[in-house]
Design an enzyme around this catalytic site. Structure first.
Site, PDB file in Angstrom:
ATOM      1  N   HIS A 267      24.252  56.084 -89.114  1.00 18.73           N
ATOM      2  CA  HIS A 267      23.577  57.189 -89.793  1.00 18.73           C
ATOM      3  C   HIS A 267      22.998  58.201 -88.815  1.00 18.73           C
ATOM      4  CE1 HIS A 267      21.748  59.064 -93.251  1.00 18.73           C
ATOM      5  NE2 HIS A 267      20.530  58.947 -92.744  1.00 18.73           N
ATOM      6  N   PHE A 268      22.505  57.721 -87.679  1.00 21.72           N
ATOM      7  CA  PHE A 268      21.928  58.614 -86.673  1.00 21.72           C
ATOM      8  C   PHE A 268      22.928  58.800 -85.535  1.00 21.72           C
ATOM      9  CE2 PHE A 268      18.070  57.525 -88.950  1.00 21.72           C
ATOM     10  CZ  PHE A 268      17.350  58.710 -88.912  1.00 21.72           C
TER      11      PHE A 268
END
Length: 396
Positions: A267-268
């Protein structure tokens, strides 16, 4: 690329203090960076300095996040409509009429509200797990959508998403074992420190509940894509278990020219693929967002007459310079033409004198400029800078 310093500032917008990071020359094209949950503008700490040599970057903290104001839920309407209004107010206060948008997670419904309502102001879109399609939702969202329907029954379970272990999971899931060492624990520890402030859990629960209304905006977002066809770069973690890769691929339905890159990340993605994403952005913006020169361009033209025995040498040098010169950041145009009378005509346009000076340090060209008498019958003929006065030699 050299690193550039970041400026930190706060402005009052609609009665709320909004913190933002800024870097680069405001005369250059602007990229606005909108963070997601549970982060802040700190997630862009490296990207800002990587791109500031060529672009103007602004990264705000949303209200309730990072260093921006954190009024209570009784004092402020924590909705994505409100966060979008504050963001737009900040951009107006900064005098940013035109800008590209980088959207991540919560930044997507905020940024896409602005883009769909003010399409004339948005030059391009960059999405890193910034969802705009039903296909992007994964099983992660089942609990949150249940909470949207029945807050009381699901609040206890939803509060688990605000714990340290959940925040660490957001940063670490989907990251290949070979890249784990690149993760900085300080990133999720900072996010958790902001979440742990008294009263912040209630703010986040309010935004969790309000997220359901973002889906009502998807038709308008998608109509904006279809109608205005903004240039779009999608750089998405293919292992993201919050917004899945199907959400990235769905952009192609309404934006057939979208450039979609699925990275081996979670996600990051910036935490493991920051330099790669920065390079994708630099190339994308160069091709899709105009770079107005800060000063009038420097235009030069003239004729070179080689000595008969050096014609082949001069031809080889000038021909070899064309392709790399046109790739230089500061070059706006470059042409070489050989006349039948043995002269070579050169026409070149540069963004600034500094860019031309840098070009002239290219070793083969520098050697030529330093020994013109060995190559040419006479000094260059009519080699002029169209903005000022005659130039003595190839701008050197």
């Amino acid at each position: 690329m050299p690193k550039h310093s970041v400026r930190h500032a706060t402005l009052e917008v609609q009665g709320q203090h909004v913190f933002y990071r800024e870097a680069g020359d405001p005369a250059r094209p602007t990229l606005v960076l909108l963070h997601g949950f549970p982060s802040s503008s700190a997630m862009f700490r490296d990207l800002i300095t990587d791109l500031a040599d060529e672009y103007h970057l602004v990264a705000p903290d949303h209200i309730g996040f990072g260093q921006s104001a954190m009024p209570t839920t009784e004092e402020f309407d924590y909705s994505f409509d409100s966060l979008a209004a504050i963001t737009l107010g900040l951009l107006d206060a900064l005098g940013l009429d035109r800008f590209a948008l980088y959207i991540h997670d919560y930044g997507a419904p905020i940024g896409l509200r602005i883009a769909s309502r003010h399409p004339e102001r948005v030059t391009a879109l960059i999405s890193q797990s910034g969802n705009a399609y039903q296909e992007g939702f994964t099983p992660f969202w089942d609990l949150l959508f249940a909470h949207a329907k029945d807050r009381v029954a699901n609040e206890s379970a939803v509060r688990e998403l605000l714990t340290a272990s959940a925040t660490e999971w957001q940063h670490t899931h989907g990251v290949p074992d070979t890249l784990r060492a690149q993760l900085d624990p300080g990133a999720w520890m900072l996010d958790q420190a902001y979440l742990d402030r008294p009263g912040n859990n209630e703010i986040q629960l309010e935004l969790f509940w309000d997220y359901q209304f973002n889906l009502d905006g998807y038709p308008a977002f998608q109509e904006y894509f279809r109608t205005h066809q903004p240039p779009a770069l999608i750089a998405w973690g293919k292992n993201d278990e919050i917004f899945g890769p199907a959400g990235a691929e769905a952009f192609a339905r309404d934006l057939p020219d979208a450039e979609i890159h699925l990275l081996d990340a979670g996600h990051f993605a910036l935490e493991t693929h920051g330099p790669e994403i920065a390079a994708l952005i630099r190339d994308f913006l160069r091709r899709n967002v105009a770079k107005p020169p800060v000063h009038p361009p420097l235009s030069l033209y003239g004729f070179l007459r080689p000595k008969p025995e050096r014609v082949d040498d001069v031809r080889a040098l000038l021909t070899s310079l064309v392709a790399p010169t046109r790739q230089e950041e500061g070059n706006l145009d470059y042409h070489v033409h050989e006349h039948e009378d043995g002269r070579f005509f050169l026409y070149e346009v540069w963004r600034s004198q500094e860019d031309l000076d840098l070009h002239n340090q290219f070793p083969p060209l520098r050697a030529f400029l330093d020994h013109l008498d060995d190559y040419l019958v006479a000094a260059p003929e009519g080699y002029f800078n169209t903005m000022t006065s005659p130039h003595p030699s190839l701008g050197g």
